[in-house]
Design a protein around this motif. Structure first.
Motif, mmCIF file in Angstrom:
data_model
loop_
_atom_site.group_PDB
_atom_site.id
_atom_site.type_symbol
_atom_site.label_atom_id
_atom_site.label_comp_id
_atom_site.label_asym_id
_atom_site.label_seq_id
_atom_site.Cartn_x
_atom_site.Cartn_y
_atom_site.Cartn_z
ATOM 1 N N TRP A 161 0.848 -1.188 0.000
ATOM 2 C CA TRP A 161 0.000 0.000 0.000
ATOM 3 C C TRP A 161 0.881 1.234 0.000
ATOM 4 N N LYS A 163 1.008 5.479 -0.199
ATOM 5 C CA LYS A 163 0.219 6.682 0.043
ATOM 6 C C LYS A 163 0.567 7.759 -0.957
ATOM 7 N N GLU A 165 1.035 11.363 -1.761
ATOM 8 C CA GLU A 165 1.292 12.544 -0.946
ATOM 9 C C GLU A 165 0.397 13.705 -1.329
ATOM 10 N N ARG A 169 -4.499 9.687 -0.236
ATOM 11 C CA ARG A 169 -5.163 8.394 -0.336
ATOM 12 C C ARG A 169 -4.135 7.268 -0.472
ATOM 13 N N TRP A 170 -4.555 6.090 0.004
ATOM 14 C CA TRP A 170 -3.705 4.907 -0.092
ATOM 15 C C TRP A 170 -4.152 4.057 -1.276
#
Length: 380
Positions: A161, A163, A165, A169-170
């Protein structure tokens, strides 16, 4: 090594008392050219001794001591007042010889792990990987467009997973890689694309250009609807082929599902080696190599589909629907074995590396593993 002379060889022992050898080398020429102004100088300011790491030779450990000279630049207007002599094999400030760097790169390209090669030669992982990347990028040139191409997918390991920046959201990384192989030449694995979707295949093909795509005549795939849709969209002139092996495998799975279900219903347990249906589970054979006429093949197909429909078994009905849906592609009859071989090499490369964390490094390593046997590697 060129431009290097061995002065003497000494027998030494390391801290553990193990015997070894120490080789003293120097540059026989008593002059050198300034790397900035290229003016030759013969004035020696001082001498230094460095310890470059070189290729092992013989059963005993080998240490190298290079007795270097620092020359004063003879050009008064040159900004460099002094410089130390060097060679092509041992550039300035180098701690490893060039031939050792090339050797570890070839060792890593042969299928060994970066860590194992580094431990054997006493080098760190980043150094070995950097030279392997240079070696691999020089070998992996843009291939010629193949007339017959294979497309298949492999799993990339555990999902990660990441993220975003910007949005916060992942997003989960792709679990599959689509592999594009050359089945008509020596290109091996041409490239990989993230995902197992029609869009991934179409985007990769469109980036090659119209002239490149027009050379492709046949594409061998698994019975995957997403790949068939992508080929019909990006390569409408190409013939789609499904290896007959997959139909035999589907028939074997259907037979296994029926055998397991009947065993559970009638015996109330799992199958055992003493059960007739278990002992004869491998009797399903393929007759694909008989080269029968199309009329005979069509008659056998009709009889097989009718038999599946009359059986009333859900497993056989599913098998018949799949075979009927993919029969035009299967009738072309070309093997996709080289693509399956590429999949095995991809998985072997991942096992050697104990799985990959960097996608770019993975694709480079996988391409080298799948094409190195067709590349004439230059000597050191």
């Amino acid at each position: 090594m060129p431009e290097i002379t061995v002065v003497k060889v000494e027998s030494v022992a390391d801290d553990g008392g193990q015997p070894g050898r120490m080789v003293h080398i120097e540059r026989p020429k008593d002059w050198a050219a300034c790397p900035d102004c290229r003016v030759i100088s013969t004035t020696v300011r001082q001498r230094r001794t460095t310890r470059p790491r070189d290729l092992p030779y013989g059963p005993e450990p080998l240490a190298v001591r290079w007795h270097k000279r620092q020359f004063a630049c003879a050009e008064q207007r040159c900004a460099r007042k002094a410089f130390t002599e060097s060679t092509a094999e041992i550039p300035p400030r180098a701690r490893v010889t060039g031939r050792l760097c090339r050797a570890v790169a070839r060792q890593a390209a042969s299928g060994r792990s970066i860590a194992a090669v580094g431990r054997e030669c006493g080098l760190g992982w980043p150094l070995v990987h950097r030279h392997f990347a240079v070696h691999a990028d020089a070998l992996l040139i843009e291939p010629e467009p193949p007339r017959v191409r294979g497309i298949d997918e492999t799993r990339r390991g555990r999902p990660q997973w990441i993220k975003n920046e910007a949005t916060g959201r992942w997003a989960r990384t792709e679990l599959f890689e689509t592999n594009f192989g050359d089945l008509s030449g020596t290109g091996g694995l041409l490239s990989q694309a993230a995902g197992r979707t029609s869009k991934a295949v179409v985007d990769w093909l469109n980036t090659r250009g119209h002239a490149w795509k027009s050379q492709v005549r046949i594409v061998a795939i698994d019975p995957a609807a997403c790949y068939r849709t992508a080929i019909r969209q990006a390569l409408p002139h190409a013939v789609i082929v499904v290896d007959h092996f997959h139909l035999v495998a589907l028939a074997g799975k259907a037979l296994t599902a029926v055998r397991q279900r009947i065993t559970r219903e009638q015996r109330g347990r799992r199958g055992r080696a003493t059960d007739p249906e278990w002992a004869n589970r491998r009797l399903l054979l393929a007759c694909a190599r008989e080269q029968a006429p199309r009329s005979v093949i069509s008659h056998r197909l009709h009889r097989f589909l009718s038999w599946c429909a009359d059986s009333g078994l859900s497993e056989l009905l599913t098998l018949a629907e799949t075979i009927d849906a993919w029969w035009p592609e299967t009738l072309a009859f070309i093997t996709n074995a080289r693509t399956e071989e590429t999949n095995r090499l991809i998985k072997d490369a991942a096992r050697v590396a104990f799985d990959f964390h960097n996608l770019h490094n993975q694709r480079r390593r996988v391409r080298v593993a799948c094409t190195h046997h067709t590349i004439n590697v230059p000597a050191a």
